[in-house]
Write an enzyme that holds these catalytic residues in place. Structure first.
Site, mmCIF file in Angstrom:
data_model
loop_
_atom_site.group_PDB
_atom_site.id
_atom_site.type_symbol
_atom_site.label_atom_id
_atom_site.label_comp_id
_atom_site.label_asym_id
_atom_site.label_seq_id
_atom_site.Cartn_x
_atom_site.Cartn_y
_atom_site.Cartn_z
ATOM 1 N N ASP A 1 35.337 38.362 36.130
ATOM 2 C CA ASP A 1 36.454 39.251 36.490
ATOM 3 C C ASP A 1 36.345 40.612 35.820
ATOM 4 O O ASP A 1 37.350 41.265 35.567
ATOM 5 C CB ASP A 1 37.802 38.605 36.118
ATOM 6 C CG ASP A 1 37.958 37.211 36.677
ATOM 7 O OD1 ASP A 1 37.799 37.050 37.902
ATOM 8 O OD2 ASP A 1 38.231 36.275 35.903
ATOM 9 N N HIS B 1 35.680 39.062 44.220
ATOM 10 C CA HIS B 1 35.577 40.491 43.946
ATOM 11 C C HIS B 1 36.593 41.243 44.790
ATOM 12 O O HIS B 1 36.692 41.017 45.997
ATOM 13 C CB HIS B 1 34.164 41.009 44.254
ATOM 14 C CG HIS B 1 33.112 40.375 43.408
ATOM 15 N ND1 HIS B 1 31.808 40.220 43.818
ATOM 16 C CD2 HIS B 1 33.175 39.837 42.176
ATOM 17 C CE1 HIS B 1 31.108 39.627 42.870
ATOM 18 N NE2 HIS B 1 31.927 39.388 41.868
#
Length: 535
Positions: free
Chosen positions: A109, A137
């Site tokens: 992340d 994403h």
């Protein structure tokens, strides 16, 4: 002949020093820093690579080497340069079209997709090489937000071909849903998405097994996304899994699917699989999938041979690597640099730059030790600030992410494994408004400093983190386009991180949108061969 021989020797020595800069610049920079030198930077007024401090103008290792290189250049010009055919071969002669890689340097992340989106505008091929739909994403374009799980973020570049490599495990229903969502958003993907015929498949029953196993662990759960990634890789390693290319031979696919499903039912009491319904579904999508299925190993290597620019988009991150991460609280693949070779089918000599993506702080989703973790529940605390301002919720699961200060020992470990040529520092703007910012600089265990990241989770869970405290800043940085325009305290933070990790920071994220990024230029990439500042 004597002058040619002299020139040949001088050129050879010069090339050795140049390669020393490119290959070991990070190590030399770190060594200089340990000897009292400060931040690693490019001087915009002098195109020499330097390591210096404001209070110490004495020669440094890299400065001395640069001076030697300059003197050799002058000597070379006096003696003459040998014919090109006489120059010794080097490993960097074909670097212009090398494969560049974007990897996660923490626990995932970090914002890899945003950098890939920016870079992919200049690339011909973008590829995923490991993991599956457990990766997520998010790309923000204007008022639109795109979320990708299997398709490379480079799909937003209408000229790029996107590859899902052999190292990825693919849940075809989810993959096709992503493609349909792209069509609904007006993105034309036709002919630009290729699936490896060697990539293994994730079936619905893999996801059922994943969820059931996780629930049975109770408070000892791993923290998986329940996307079936682990069970699918288990089928692959057990040699009874199915691959994308198997759909091209329906009789074989049908026979092997039945065998796999029956094996899963026997191994997991209570598991129910509607085999006829599943077979009917895969039969219905086979033509669509087969139309995208190719030998991506041959395709990628031919693209490299043809001089095309190739970008690899890493999924997950180094600290979730099945071998190098905080095992067993990891993913089921190798999201570090090795997966590029095994998950795409290319040789090491074809890699060029390796970009590590790291947040200006640290987060992780799921269970496992987290040395610099802060309490997100403390009202008005730093943890809550990072969580709320940084919108720290998982793209794939929606789970709140655990937040903490930047962890330098962890980053040094990640840089050691992956050999980053530069860093992409994201979400620096999230730290705005904090009166002070901390950097976890070292680990101590039972009063002694640890030289590296410990394999033992018992040790890692009980380390004492030694922090360095820097002054914060309050100025809005979301519109800043040049490093020199950042607040002074903000610049000091970036330079200190750069110095401690020992890798130049090229990109700096200052806001959530795709263009809210400062690019300090190719001179901040150890593999570029470019000297001088681009700021």
């Amino acid at each position: 002949n004597e002058s040619i021989d002299d020139a040949y020797s001088i050129t050879t020595i010069k090339m050795i020093f140049r390669n020393l800069f490119l290959t070991h610049g990070r190590t030399l920079g770190a060594a200089a820093a340990a000897g009292g030198a400060g931040a690693f930077y490019m001087n915009s007024n002098d195109s020499k690579l330097q390591t210096t401090t404001k209070c110490d103008d004495s020669p440094t290792i890299m400065g001395v080497l640069q001076d030697i290189s300059t003197r050799l250049t002058n000597l070379e010009s006096m003696v003459g340069t040998p014919p090109a055919a006489m120059l010794p071969p080097t490993a960097t002669t074909n670097r212009s079209n090398g494969i560049d890689v974007v990897l996660g340097a923490q626990w995932g992340d970090e914002g890899k997709g945003k950098l890939v989106d920016i870079l992919s505008q200049e690339y011909d091929v973008c590829a995923r090489v490991a993991g599956g739909s457990n990766a997520g994403h998010t790309i923000v374009v204007g008022n639109k937000k795109y979320k990708f799980h299997l398709i490379p973020s480079g799909i937003l570049n209408e000229k790029a071909t996107c590859i899902v490599g052999n190292g990825v495990v693919i849940h075809l229903p989810g993959f096709l849903n992503e493609l349909d969502a792209l069509s609904g958003a007006g993105i034309d993907y036709q002919g630009r998405v290729l699936l490896s015929d060697r990539a293994h498949l994730v079936f619905d029953f893999h996801q059922q097994v994943d969820g059931s196993q996780e629930d049975k662990l109770g408070r000892h759960k791993i923290g998986t996304t329940k996307k079936g990634i682990g069970p699918a890789y288990a089928s692959k390693i057990s040699r009874n899994g199915l691959r994308v290319g198997d759909l091209q031979d329906w009789a074989t696919f049908e026979r092997r699917f039945i065998a796999l499903a029956e094996s899963q039912i026997m191994s997991h009491p209570g598991l129910e699989i509607d085999i006829p319904a599943q077979l009917a579904y895969y039969k219905s999508i086979s033509d669509r999938v087969n139309g995208m299925t190719v030998d991506t190993i041959q395709y990628t290597n031919q693209a490299f041979k043809d001089g095309k620019k190739i970008l690899v988009e890493g999924a997950n991150a180094t600290m979730l690597d099945i071998d190098f991460g905080t095992y067993p609280f990891v993913t089921s693949s190798n999201p570090s640099v090795g997966s590029v070779l095994t998950g795409l089918g290319v040789s090491p000599c074809k890699l060029r730059s390796i970009y590590g993506t790291v947040k200006a702080y640290c987060t992780r989703v799921g269970e496992g030790p987290f040395p610099t973790e802060l309490d997100n529940e403390v009202v008005g605390g730093v943890g809550q600030h990072l969580s709320s301002v940084g919108a720290e919720y998982g793209t794939t699961t929606g789970r709140p992410r655990r937040c903490g200060w930047l962890d330098i020992p962890q980053m040094q470990y990640s840089a050691l494994i992956n050999g980053f040529s530069s860093l992409n520092l994201t979400k620096l703007d999230v730290l705005t408004g904090l009166p002070e910012v901390k950097i976890g600089k070292a680990y101590k265990h039972k009063g002694a400093y640890l030289p590296s990241m410990p394999a033992s989770l018992q040790v890692l869970s009980n380390v004492e983190v030694e922090y360095e405290v820097l002054p914060g800043w309050t100025e809005d940085i979301s519109t800043v386009q040049h490093f020199s325009d950042l607040p002074v305290n903000c610049q000091l933070y970036v330079l200190r991180v750069q110095e401690l990790v020992g890798v130049p920071i090229r990109w700096i994220g200052v806001g959530p949108n795709r263009l809210d990024v400062i690019d300090r230029g190719e001179s901040y990439d150890l593999q570029s061969g470019v000297t001088g500042s681009s700021e």
